[in-house]
Design a protein around this motif. Sequence first.
Motif, PDB file in Angstrom:
ATOM      1  N   GLU A 147       1.114  12.050   0.251  1.00  0.00           N
ATOM      2  CA  GLU A 147       0.635  13.315   0.800  1.00  0.00           C
ATOM      3  C   GLU A 147       1.377  14.444   0.097  1.00  0.00           C
ATOM      4  O   GLU A 147       2.543  14.703   0.389  1.00  0.00           O
ATOM      5  CB  GLU A 147       0.869  13.363   2.304  1.00  0.00           C
ATOM      6  CG  GLU A 147       0.174  12.246   3.059  1.00  0.00           C
ATOM      7  CD  GLU A 147       0.616  12.113   4.503  1.00  0.00           C
ATOM      8  OE1 GLU A 147       1.635  12.724   4.891  1.00  0.00           O
ATOM      9  OE2 GLU A 147      -0.058  11.386   5.243  1.00  0.00           O
TER      10      GLU A 147
ATOM     11  N   GLN B  96       0.843  -1.189   0.000  1.00  0.00           N
ATOM     12  CA  GLN B  96       0.000   0.000   0.000  1.00  0.00           C
ATOM     13  C   GLN B  96       0.882   1.243   0.000  1.00  0.00           C
ATOM     14  O   GLN B  96       1.932   1.266   0.642  1.00  0.00           O
ATOM     15  CB  GLN B  96      -0.896   0.033   1.237  1.00  0.00           C
ATOM     16  CG  GLN B  96      -1.864  -1.103   1.309  1.00  0.00           C
ATOM     17  CD  GLN B  96      -2.661  -1.094   2.609  1.00  0.00           C
ATOM     18  OE1 GLN B  96      -2.296  -0.448   3.578  1.00  0.00           O
ATOM     19  NE2 GLN B  96      -3.754  -1.834   2.620  1.00  0.00           N
TER      20      GLN B  96
ATOM     21  N   THR C  82       0.691   5.506   0.572  1.00  0.00           N
ATOM     22  CA  THR C  82      -0.013   6.714   0.969  1.00  0.00           C
ATOM     23  C   THR C  82       0.849   7.871   0.487  1.00  0.00           C
ATOM     24  O   THR C  82       2.046   7.925   0.785  1.00  0.00           O
ATOM     25  CB  THR C  82      -0.205   6.793   2.500  1.00  0.00           C
ATOM     26  OG1 THR C  82      -0.955   5.645   2.913  1.00  0.00           O
ATOM     27  CG2 THR C  82      -0.938   8.060   2.897  1.00  0.00           C
TER      28      THR C  82
ATOM     29  N   ARG D 162      -4.637   7.522  -0.516  1.00  0.00           N
ATOM     30  CA  ARG D 162      -4.401   6.407   0.403  1.00  0.00           C
ATOM     31  C   ARG D 162      -4.997   5.142  -0.195  1.00  0.00           C
ATOM     32  O   ARG D 162      -6.185   5.093  -0.479  1.00  0.00           O
ATOM     33  CB  ARG D 162      -5.053   6.713   1.752  1.00  0.00           C
ATOM     34  CG  ARG D 162      -4.795   5.673   2.805  1.00  0.00           C
ATOM     35  CD  ARG D 162      -5.280   6.138   4.174  1.00  0.00           C
ATOM     36  NE  ARG D 162      -4.419   7.233   4.648  1.00  0.00           N
ATOM     37  CZ  ARG D 162      -4.853   8.461   4.909  1.00  0.00           C
ATOM     38  NH1 ARG D 162      -6.097   8.784   4.759  1.00  0.00           N
ATOM     39  NH2 ARG D 162      -4.025   9.387   5.336  1.00  0.00           N
TER      40      ARG D 162
ATOM     41  N   ASP E 237      -6.296   1.678   0.382  1.00  0.00           N
ATOM     42  CA  ASP E 237      -6.703   0.836   1.501  1.00  0.00           C
ATOM     43  C   ASP E 237      -7.602  -0.303   1.046  1.00  0.00           C
ATOM     44  O   ASP E 237      -8.307  -0.901   1.831  1.00  0.00           O
ATOM     45  CB  ASP E 237      -7.369   1.649   2.607  1.00  0.00           C
ATOM     46  CG  ASP E 237      -8.503   2.511   2.090  1.00  0.00           C
ATOM     47  OD1 ASP E 237      -8.917   2.339   0.934  1.00  0.00           O
ATOM     48  OD2 ASP E 237      -8.975   3.363   2.852  1.00  0.00           O
TER      49      ASP E 237
END
Length: 112
Positions: free
Chosen positions: A65, A61, A63, A76, A78
Amino acid sequence: MALPIQITFRDIPTSEAVEAKIRKHVERLERFADRATSLHVIVSSPHARPQGASHKGRLYQFTLELLLPKGDIVVRQDDDNNRAHEDIYVAMRDAFAALERRTHEHLEKLGR
């Protein structure tokens, strides 16, 4: 100006190859998000599996930003059921594609 990048690995060892590929994606992002102030990339492979998950491969995964002067964008991943994300590079590609889409949309709203 080079976009400052922070890369964090969680639950997996640091990889120079993965970091290099992330930097390639960032080069592409910088072409149109030239006013971004920083990017934090979190690469993880959580140990817990969702109830009913039958596959045995490890899922990755990302993420992302991205900090911009007029709003931040967070992508993100998920969805633990995407088996394609057993390949870290596929998970990375999908995350950066989503970030690019959302950044384009954000810049269009601002009239850029």
